[in-house]
Design a protein around this motif. Structure first.
Motif, PDB file in Angstrom:
ATOM      1  N   ALA A 112       0.698  -1.095  -0.084  1.00 47.76           N
ATOM      2  CA  ALA A 112      -0.153   0.091  -0.154  1.00 47.76           C
ATOM      3  C   ALA A 112       0.713   1.233  -0.043  1.00 47.76           C
ATOM      4  CB  ALA A 112      -1.056   0.090   1.287  1.00 47.76           C
ATOM      5  N   LEU A 113       0.499   2.281  -0.564  1.00 49.94           N
ATOM      6  CA  LEU A 113       0.905   3.589  -0.669  1.00 49.94           C
ATOM      7  C   LEU A 113      -0.101   4.794  -0.484  1.00 49.94           C
ATOM      8  CD1 LEU A 113       3.574   5.207  -1.241  1.00 49.94           C
ATOM      9  CD2 LEU A 113       2.905   5.378  -3.561  1.00 49.94           C
ATOM     10  N   LEU A 114       0.301   5.649   0.463  1.00 51.26           N
ATOM     11  CA  LEU A 114      -0.515   6.630   0.712  1.00 51.26           C
ATOM     12  C   LEU A 114       0.183   7.922  -0.170  1.00 51.26           C
ATOM     13  CD1 LEU A 114      -2.702   8.282   2.451  1.00 51.26           C
ATOM     14  CD2 LEU A 114      -1.116   8.994   4.081  1.00 51.26           C
ATOM     15  N   ILE A 115      -0.688   8.411  -0.887  1.00 53.96           N
ATOM     16  CA  ILE A 115      -0.218   9.626  -1.752  1.00 53.96           C
ATOM     17  C   ILE A 115      -1.082  10.986  -1.433  1.00 53.96           C
ATOM     18  CG2 ILE A 115      -0.099  10.408  -4.259  1.00 53.96           C
ATOM     19  CD1 ILE A 115      -0.441   7.226  -4.841  1.00 53.96           C
ATOM     20  N   ASP A 116      -0.415  12.080  -0.754  1.00 48.25           N
ATOM     21  CA  ASP A 116      -0.965  13.224  -0.435  1.00 48.25           C
ATOM     22  C   ASP A 116      -0.866  14.195  -1.850  1.00 48.25           C
ATOM     23  OD1 ASP A 116      -1.391  15.787   0.362  1.00 48.25           O
ATOM     24  OD2 ASP A 116      -0.939  14.856   2.474  1.00 48.25           O
ATOM     25  N   VAL A 117      -1.876  14.272  -2.290  1.00 47.75           N
ATOM     26  CA  VAL A 117      -2.073  15.321  -3.677  1.00 47.75           C
ATOM     27  C   VAL A 117      -1.819  16.694  -3.421  1.00 47.75           C
ATOM     28  CG1 VAL A 117      -2.647  13.453  -5.033  1.00 47.75           C
ATOM     29  CG2 VAL A 117      -4.345  14.929  -4.051  1.00 47.75           C
ATOM     30  N   ARG A 118      -1.982  17.194  -1.957  1.00 48.31           N
ATOM     31  CA  ARG A 118      -1.937  18.609  -1.887  1.00 48.31           C
ATOM     32  C   ARG A 118      -0.729  19.321  -2.321  1.00 48.31           C
ATOM     33  NH1 ARG A 118      -2.601  19.134   4.192  1.00 48.31           N
ATOM     34  NH2 ARG A 118      -1.274  17.239   3.868  1.00 48.31           N
ATOM     35  N   ASP A 119      -0.425  20.428  -2.265  1.00 53.74           N
ATOM     36  CA  ASP A 119       0.476  21.348  -2.596  1.00 53.74           C
ATOM     37  C   ASP A 119       1.751  21.086  -1.632  1.00 53.74           C
ATOM     38  OD1 ASP A 119      -0.350  22.312  -4.875  1.00 53.74           O
ATOM     39  OD2 ASP A 119      -1.191  24.201  -3.785  1.00 53.74           O
ATOM     40  N   GLU A 120       2.950  21.436  -1.771  1.00 53.99           N
ATOM     41  CA  GLU A 120       4.110  20.913  -1.077  1.00 53.99           C
ATOM     42  C   GLU A 120       3.890  21.645   0.486  1.00 53.99           C
ATOM     43  OE1 GLU A 120       7.943  21.391  -2.592  1.00 53.99           O
ATOM     44  OE2 GLU A 120       7.466  20.268  -4.509  1.00 53.99           O
TER      45      GLU A 120
ATOM     46  N   HIS B 257      -5.225  -1.505 -13.168  1.00 47.01           N
ATOM     47  CA  HIS B 257      -5.535  -2.510 -12.706  1.00 47.01           C
ATOM     48  C   HIS B 257      -5.272  -2.565 -11.171  1.00 47.01           C
ATOM     49  CE1 HIS B 257      -0.977  -2.363 -13.098  1.00 47.01           C
ATOM     50  NE2 HIS B 257      -0.891  -3.125 -12.013  1.00 47.01           N
ATOM     51  N   LYS B 258      -4.838  -1.355 -10.734  1.00 45.00           N
ATOM     52  CA  LYS B 258      -4.744  -1.203  -9.271  1.00 45.00           C
ATOM     53  C   LYS B 258      -5.879  -0.964  -8.415  1.00 45.00           C
ATOM     54  CE  LYS B 258       0.084  -0.133  -9.751  1.00 45.00           C
ATOM     55  NZ  LYS B 258       0.724  -0.958  -9.382  1.00 45.00           N
ATOM     56  N   THR B 259      -5.904  -1.181  -7.212  1.00 45.69           N
ATOM     57  CA  THR B 259      -7.090  -0.974  -6.429  1.00 45.69           C
ATOM     58  C   THR B 259      -6.617   0.571  -5.946  1.00 45.69           C
ATOM     59  OG1 THR B 259      -7.234  -3.274  -5.584  1.00 45.69           O
ATOM     60  CG2 THR B 259      -8.179  -1.470  -4.264  1.00 45.69           C
ATOM     61  N   ILE B 260      -7.498   1.404  -6.222  1.00 50.55           N
ATOM     62  CA  ILE B 260      -7.373   2.900  -5.856  1.00 50.55           C
ATOM     63  C   ILE B 260      -8.246   3.493  -4.841  1.00 50.55           C
ATOM     64  CG2 ILE B 260      -7.043   5.181  -6.890  1.00 50.55           C
ATOM     65  CD1 ILE B 260      -5.903   3.893  -9.226  1.00 50.55           C
ATOM     66  N   TYR B 261      -8.075   3.996  -3.879  1.00 52.84           N
ATOM     67  CA  TYR B 261      -9.100   4.573  -2.784  1.00 52.84           C
ATOM     68  C   TYR B 261      -8.636   6.097  -2.655  1.00 52.84           C
ATOM     69  CZ  TYR B 261      -9.558  -0.097  -1.075  1.00 52.84           C
ATOM     70  OH  TYR B 261      -9.533  -1.526  -1.145  1.00 52.84           O
ATOM     71  N   HIS B 262      -9.636   7.000  -2.420  1.00 56.39           N
ATOM     72  CA  HIS B 262      -9.486   8.146  -2.181  1.00 56.39           C
ATOM     73  C   HIS B 262     -10.110   8.429  -0.831  1.00 56.39           C
ATOM     74  CE1 HIS B 262     -12.866  11.155  -2.735  1.00 56.39           C
ATOM     75  NE2 HIS B 262     -13.363  10.104  -3.272  1.00 56.39           N
ATOM     76  N   LEU B 263      -9.797   9.323  -0.005  1.00 57.43           N
ATOM     77  CA  LEU B 263     -10.348   9.664   1.270  1.00 57.43           C
ATOM     78  C   LEU B 263     -11.392  10.529   0.974  1.00 57.43           C
ATOM     79  CD1 LEU B 263     -10.053   9.022   4.400  1.00 57.43           C
ATOM     80  CD2 LEU B 263      -8.578  11.006   4.569  1.00 57.43           C
ATOM     81  N   HIS B 264     -12.644  10.050   1.079  1.00 50.67           N
ATOM     82  CA  HIS B 264     -14.000  10.946   0.938  1.00 50.67           C
ATOM     83  C   HIS B 264     -13.881  11.952   2.323  1.00 50.67           C
ATOM     84  CE1 HIS B 264     -17.839  11.845  -0.290  1.00 50.67           C
ATOM     85  NE2 HIS B 264     -18.410  11.691   1.062  1.00 50.67           N
ATOM     86  N   GLY B 265     -14.091  13.024   1.950  1.00 51.86           N
ATOM     87  CA  GLY B 265     -14.203  14.230   2.922  1.00 51.86           C
ATOM     88  C   GLY B 265     -12.687  14.795   3.393  1.00 51.86           C
ATOM     89  N   GLY B 266     -11.576  14.076   2.572  1.00 51.88           N
ATOM     90  CA  GLY B 266     -10.415  14.616   2.929  1.00 51.88           C
ATOM     91  C   GLY B 266      -9.845  14.468   4.470  1.00 51.88           C
ATOM     92  N   LEU B 267      -8.807  15.178   4.402  1.00 55.37           N
ATOM     93  CA  LEU B 267      -8.081  14.955   5.749  1.00 55.37           C
ATOM     94  C   LEU B 267      -9.044  15.874   6.986  1.00 55.37           C
ATOM     95  CD1 LEU B 267      -4.231  15.783   4.745  1.00 55.37           C
ATOM     96  CD2 LEU B 267      -5.312  13.718   5.436  1.00 55.37           C
TER      97      LEU B 267
END
Length: 89
Positions: A10-18, A74-84
């Motif tokens: 598993a990998l957590l990817i934070d797509v916010r600005d730096e 082919h990957k399982t991809i989740y996004h955190l609904h409601g965000g942080l």
């Protein structure tokens, strides 16, 4: 979300600005939304992918974009609904 993060590969990817990531994060890697296509090779070895942002909007956009990429479809991809914000409340 913690159960997902504990899955092998598993990998957590934070797509916010730096600056947002530096101010507060849950770990993982920071790939701002505008950079996700250019940096997709970094995430190819991982599965599942867990995408987060502040309120869930950018992570939803990123997750949909990942699913459009042949290398990631082919990957399982989740996004955190409601965000942080939603996760912390």
């Amino acid at each position: 979300m913690e159960q997902l993060r504990q899955q092998p590969g598993a990998l957590l990817i934070d797509v916010r600005d730096e600056w947002e990531f530096e101010e507060f994060n849950l770990g993982g890697i920071n790939i701002p939304l505008g950079d996700i296509r250019a940096r997709k090779a970094e995430i190819e070895p991982f599965d599942p992918l867990i995408v987060v942002c502040t309120n869930g909007v950018r992570s939803r956009v990123a997750a949909k974009d990942f699913l459009r990429q042949p290398e990631l479809q082919h990957k399982t991809i989740y996004h955190l609904h409601g965000g942080l914000i939603g996760d912390l409340s």
